[in-house]
Design a protein around this motif. Structure first.
Motif, PDB file in Angstrom:
ATOM      1  N   GLY A  69       0.805  -1.223   0.000  1.00  0.00           N
ATOM      2  CA  GLY A  69       0.000   0.000   0.000  1.00  0.00           C
ATOM      3  C   GLY A  69       0.833   1.267   0.000  1.00  0.00           C
ATOM      4  O   GLY A  69       0.441   2.282  -0.580  1.00  0.00           O
ATOM      5  N   TYR A  70       1.989   1.215   0.652  1.00  0.00           N
ATOM      6  CA  TYR A  70       2.912   2.353   0.683  1.00  0.00           C
ATOM      7  C   TYR A  70       3.268   2.784  -0.743  1.00  0.00           C
ATOM      8  O   TYR A  70       3.170   3.960  -1.106  1.00  0.00           O
ATOM      9  N   HIS A  71       3.676   1.819  -1.555  1.00  0.00           N
ATOM     10  CA  HIS A  71       4.085   2.136  -2.934  1.00  0.00           C
ATOM     11  C   HIS A  71       2.879   2.545  -3.781  1.00  0.00           C
ATOM     12  O   HIS A  71       2.980   3.459  -4.609  1.00  0.00           O
ATOM     13  N   MET A  72       1.739   1.890  -3.570  1.00  0.00           N
ATOM     14  CA  MET A  72       0.528   2.245  -4.327  1.00  0.00           C
ATOM     15  C   MET A  72       0.077   3.664  -3.982  1.00  0.00           C
ATOM     16  O   MET A  72      -0.342   4.425  -4.859  1.00  0.00           O
ATOM     17  N   LEU A  73       0.176   4.020  -2.698  1.00  0.00           N
ATOM     18  CA  LEU A  73      -0.222   5.361  -2.260  1.00  0.00           C
ATOM     19  C   LEU A  73       0.664   6.427  -2.898  1.00  0.00           C
ATOM     20  O   LEU A  73       0.161   7.442  -3.420  1.00  0.00           O
ATOM     21  N   LEU A  74       1.972   6.217  -2.863  1.00  0.00           N
ATOM     22  CA  LEU A  74       2.883   7.205  -3.432  1.00  0.00           C
ATOM     23  C   LEU A  74       2.673   7.344  -4.940  1.00  0.00           C
ATOM     24  O   LEU A  74       2.698   8.457  -5.477  1.00  0.00           O
ATOM     25  N   ASP A  75       2.456   6.215  -5.616  1.00  0.00           N
ATOM     26  CA  ASP A  75       2.188   6.273  -7.062  1.00  0.00           C
ATOM     27  C   ASP A  75       0.920   7.078  -7.338  1.00  0.00           C
ATOM     28  O   ASP A  75       0.886   7.921  -8.253  1.00  0.00           O
ATOM     29  N   PHE A  76      -0.130   6.821  -6.563  1.00  0.00           N
ATOM     30  CA  PHE A  76      -1.403   7.537  -6.739  1.00  0.00           C
ATOM     31  C   PHE A  76      -1.208   9.039  -6.508  1.00  0.00           C
ATOM     32  O   PHE A  76      -1.680   9.862  -7.303  1.00  0.00           O
ATOM     33  N   CYS A  77      -0.511   9.385  -5.435  1.00  0.00           N
ATOM     34  CA  CYS A  77      -0.315  10.801  -5.111  1.00  0.00           C
ATOM     35  C   CYS A  77       0.515  11.506  -6.182  1.00  0.00           C
ATOM     36  O   CYS A  77       0.249  12.662  -6.518  1.00  0.00           O
ATOM     37  N   ASN A  78       1.505  10.809  -6.715  1.00  0.00           N
ATOM     38  CA  ASN A  78       2.313  11.388  -7.791  1.00  0.00           C
ATOM     39  C   ASN A  78       1.471  11.630  -9.037  1.00  0.00           C
ATOM     40  O   ASN A  78       1.598  12.664  -9.702  1.00  0.00           O
ATOM     41  N   GLN A  79       0.582  10.690  -9.340  1.00  0.00           N
ATOM     42  CA  GLN A  79      -0.274  10.829 -10.523  1.00  0.00           C
ATOM     43  C   GLN A  79      -1.326  11.925 -10.346  1.00  0.00           C
ATOM     44  O   GLN A  79      -1.649  12.648 -11.292  1.00  0.00           O
ATOM     45  N   GLU A  80      -1.857  12.048  -9.126  1.00  0.00           N
ATOM     46  CA  GLU A  80      -2.990  12.948  -8.890  1.00  0.00           C
ATOM     47  C   GLU A  80      -2.580  14.288  -8.278  1.00  0.00           C
ATOM     48  O   GLU A  80      -3.428  15.136  -8.017  1.00  0.00           O
ATOM     49  N   GLY A  81      -1.293  14.469  -8.030  1.00  0.00           N
ATOM     50  CA  GLY A  81      -0.839  15.744  -7.503  1.00  0.00           C
ATOM     51  C   GLY A  81      -1.177  15.993  -6.044  1.00  0.00           C
ATOM     52  O   GLY A  81      -1.322  17.134  -5.606  1.00  0.00           O
ATOM     53  N   VAL A  82      -1.293  14.920  -5.250  1.00  0.00           N
ATOM     54  CA  VAL A  82      -1.549  15.063  -3.814  1.00  0.00           C
ATOM     55  C   VAL A  82      -0.199  15.236  -3.111  1.00  0.00           C
ATOM     56  O   VAL A  82       0.681  14.381  -3.237  1.00  0.00           O
ATOM     57  N   PRO A  83       0.009  16.323  -2.372  1.00  0.00           N
ATOM     58  CA  PRO A  83       1.324  16.560  -1.769  1.00  0.00           C
ATOM     59  C   PRO A  83       1.626  15.621  -0.604  1.00  0.00           C
ATOM     60  O   PRO A  83       0.739  15.243   0.150  1.00  0.00           O
ATOM     61  N   TYR A  84       2.887  15.247  -0.487  1.00  0.00           N
ATOM     62  CA  TYR A  84       3.371  14.464   0.647  1.00  0.00           C
ATOM     63  C   TYR A  84       4.865  14.726   0.781  1.00  0.00           C
ATOM     64  O   TYR A  84       5.489  15.321  -0.098  1.00  0.00           O
ATOM     65  N   GLU A  85       5.434  14.272   1.886  1.00  0.00           N
ATOM     66  CA  GLU A  85       6.869  14.446   2.106  1.00  0.00           C
ATOM     67  C   GLU A  85       7.429  13.211   2.797  1.00  0.00           C
ATOM     68  O   GLU A  85       6.902  12.794   3.836  1.00  0.00           O
ATOM     69  N   LEU A  86       8.461  12.619   2.231  1.00  0.00           N
ATOM     70  CA  LEU A  86       9.148  11.491   2.868  1.00  0.00           C
ATOM     71  C   LEU A  86      10.278  12.043   3.735  1.00  0.00           C
ATOM     72  O   LEU A  86      11.433  12.100   3.333  1.00  0.00           O
ATOM     73  N   CYS A  87       9.903  12.459   4.946  1.00  0.00           N
ATOM     74  CA  CYS A  87      10.846  13.141   5.832  1.00  0.00           C
ATOM     75  C   CYS A  87      11.646  12.169   6.696  1.00  0.00           C
ATOM     76  O   CYS A  87      12.668  12.543   7.269  1.00  0.00           O
ATOM     77  N   GLY A  88      11.170  10.911   6.806  1.00  0.00           N
ATOM     78  CA  GLY A  88      11.858   9.938   7.636  1.00  0.00           C
ATOM     79  C   GLY A  88      11.542  10.103   9.119  1.00  0.00           C
ATOM     80  O   GLY A  88      11.003  11.124   9.554  1.00  0.00           O
ATOM     81  N   LYS A  89      11.872   9.076   9.892  1.00  0.00           N
ATOM     82  CA  LYS A  89      11.679   9.141  11.343  1.00  0.00           C
ATOM     83  C   LYS A  89      12.789   8.377  12.033  1.00  0.00           C
ATOM     84  O   LYS A  89      13.517   7.586  11.410  1.00  0.00           O
ATOM     85  N   ILE A  90      12.924   8.629  13.324  1.00  0.00           N
ATOM     86  CA  ILE A  90      13.792   7.800  14.154  1.00  0.00           C
ATOM     87  C   ILE A  90      12.951   7.182  15.270  1.00  0.00           C
ATOM     88  O   ILE A  90      12.022   7.813  15.795  1.00  0.00           O
ATOM     89  N   VAL A  91      13.250   5.927  15.573  1.00  0.00           N
ATOM     90  CA  VAL A  91      12.653   5.217  16.714  1.00  0.00           C
ATOM     91  C   VAL A  91      13.730   5.149  17.788  1.00  0.00           C
ATOM     92  O   VAL A  91      14.850   4.708  17.518  1.00  0.00           O
ATOM     93  N   VAL A  92      13.392   5.601  18.993  1.00  0.00           N
ATOM     94  CA  VAL A  92      14.394   5.863  20.020  1.00  0.00           C
ATOM     95  C   VAL A  92      14.201   4.958  21.237  1.00  0.00           C
ATOM     96  O   VAL A  92      13.102   4.896  21.811  1.00  0.00           O
ATOM     97  N   ALA A  93      15.267   4.266  21.618  1.00  0.00           N
ATOM     98  CA  ALA A  93      15.302   3.582  22.913  1.00  0.00           C
ATOM     99  C   ALA A  93      15.819   4.578  23.940  1.00  0.00           C
ATOM    100  O   ALA A  93      16.968   5.027  23.842  1.00  0.00           O
TER     101      ALA A  93
END
Length: 398
Positions: A69-93
């Motif tokens: 779904g991650y890849h399908m969502l990004l493909d859809f947003c790229n095709q339809e012009g829906v903005p998003y940002e792959l900013c990344g995250k950190i998981v912290v112990a």
């Protein structure tokens, strides 16, 4: 007569509808939504995170649908012009005893096919998030941020452009399964359909029960998640997304920091029992729904098992100081005065009769209905993949 009636105009129902019309254009599909616009509940109160698939058991529906779904969502947003940002995250112990669980997450991420995962020392975490507190971490570059309400509205637009019918402001009151057709009765009309698809979210168990005579073995328990917003002058404390190591026994990810796609930073959520299914405020109470939750044997077992955790979450709900203290485990510099009230959402958490809080997606099928009865996070990220999974089940019937 319509071939398929989909109940629920949230992101999963709309994604299913869209996938059906794309795969079988000649199929007549009607989406029925009780509100006057789409995405009014779980979708519209979502934190807006694009999940990468780090947390989920390899091979589970959550893992496979999230990654696809991650890849399908990004493909859809790229095709339809829906903005998003792959900013990344950190998981912290934040303490040494959390490192074994952090290592399990790292291994799961690798097994689930995530690329670019990286273990971080304390110094490396500080390079990414200068104000974070922790002993070790994981960098997850594929995580992103988006406005899921905007995504759902675009699904609805594309679905209707393909000839689908969207009926807003209609509440389903009864379903009568027949030999060949089911009768769906709303407050505004009656629909004959060959198949009912239930994507009703917080009311999915209620709708599922209408589709069969035998009692279903689960109930939706509503958990409210409450957020604070960081005031603008302190937003510099958070550059990306910062998550704690989650409790493996509890299906919530813990309070975290989320930079929003339209600006601003959210802090939270907690997880408290909501006193009605759409109870977004502490003062929202529906006595009938609350009674149904409290008398469900499964919830009573959950309460007996997790009462200390539940009391802690409830305390943080009413104490800003306690909420701030939880946030300070990740960012010690955050102060109570740096926070202002934010939004809240309600999670439709399925609970079985034995006290199991269902962690995976749950799809219950009968001859005349397909019921999506547990679609918690990452359902929004996974929506097009879940929609494809459900649509394949639908098309197998025709």
């Amino acid at each position: 007569m319509t071939d398929v009636v989909i109940i629920g105009g949230g992101i999963v129902g709309l994604a299913t509808a869209l996938q059906l019309k794309k795969q079988r254009p000649g199929l007549t599909v009607t989406v029925i939504e009780k509100e006057l616009s789409v995405a009014r509940h779980q979708t519209g109160h979502n934190s807006g995170v694009i999940h990468s698939g780090l947390y989920y058991k390899p091979g589970s529906l959550k893992a496979t649908n999230c990654i696809r779904g991650y890849h399908m969502l990004l493909d859809f947003c790229n095709q339809e012009g829906v903005p998003y940002e792959l900013c990344g995250k950190i998981v912290v112990a934040t303490k040494p005893e959390e490192i074994p669980q952090l290592n399990i997450l790292f291994e799961r991420g690798q097994q689930n096919g995530l690329t670019g995962l990286r273990k971080l020392s304390q110094a490396e975490m500080r390079e990414i998030e200068p104000y974070v507190n922790g002993v070790e971490g994981i960098r997850v570059p594929q995580t992103g941020i988006i406005d899921y309400k905007q995504v759902a509205e675009k699904y609805a637009e594309r679905f209707q452009a393909l000839g689908g019918e969207l009926r807003l402001g209609e509440r389903v009151e009864n379903i009568t399964p027949g030999n060949s057709l089911s009768i769906v009765v709303t407050n505004k009309g009656t629909y004959e359909t060959r198949l009912v698809v239930n994507c009703a979210g917080l009311y999915s168990d209620k709708i599922a029960q209408l589709t069969q005579r035998e009692p279903i073995n689960l109930r939706i328990v509503p958990f409210r998640g409450e957020y604070y917003k960081i005031k603008p002058h302190k937003e510099y404390l958070v550059r990306h997304l910062i998550y704690p190591v989650p409790d493996p026994n509890f299906p919530f990810l813990g309070v975290h920091f989320t930079r929003m796609v339209h600006g601003g930073v959210e802090a939270g959520p907690n997880a408290v029992l909501a006193f009605q299914r759409e109870g977004y405020r502490k003062s929202d109470v529906n006595l009938k729904e609350l009674y149904e939750t409290l008398t469900w044997p499964g919830f009573q077992k959950v309460a007996g098992r997790y009462w200390q955790t539940g009391l802690g979450e409830m305390y943080r709900s009413f104490s800003k100081a306690a909420f701030t203290k939880a946030l300070q485990q990740l960012i010690p510099d955050i102060q109570e005065d740096d926070l202002e009230d934010g939004g809240s959402g309600v999670r439709a958490q399925a609970c079985d009769r034995t006290g199991g809080l269902l962690d995976d997606f749950a799809i219950l099928e009968t001859d005349k209905a397909i019921n999506v009865c547990n679609a918690p996070s990452p359902a929004a990220t996974s929506s097009l993949s879940i929609g494809q999974t459900v649509s394949e089940k639908v098309l197998a019937r025709f």
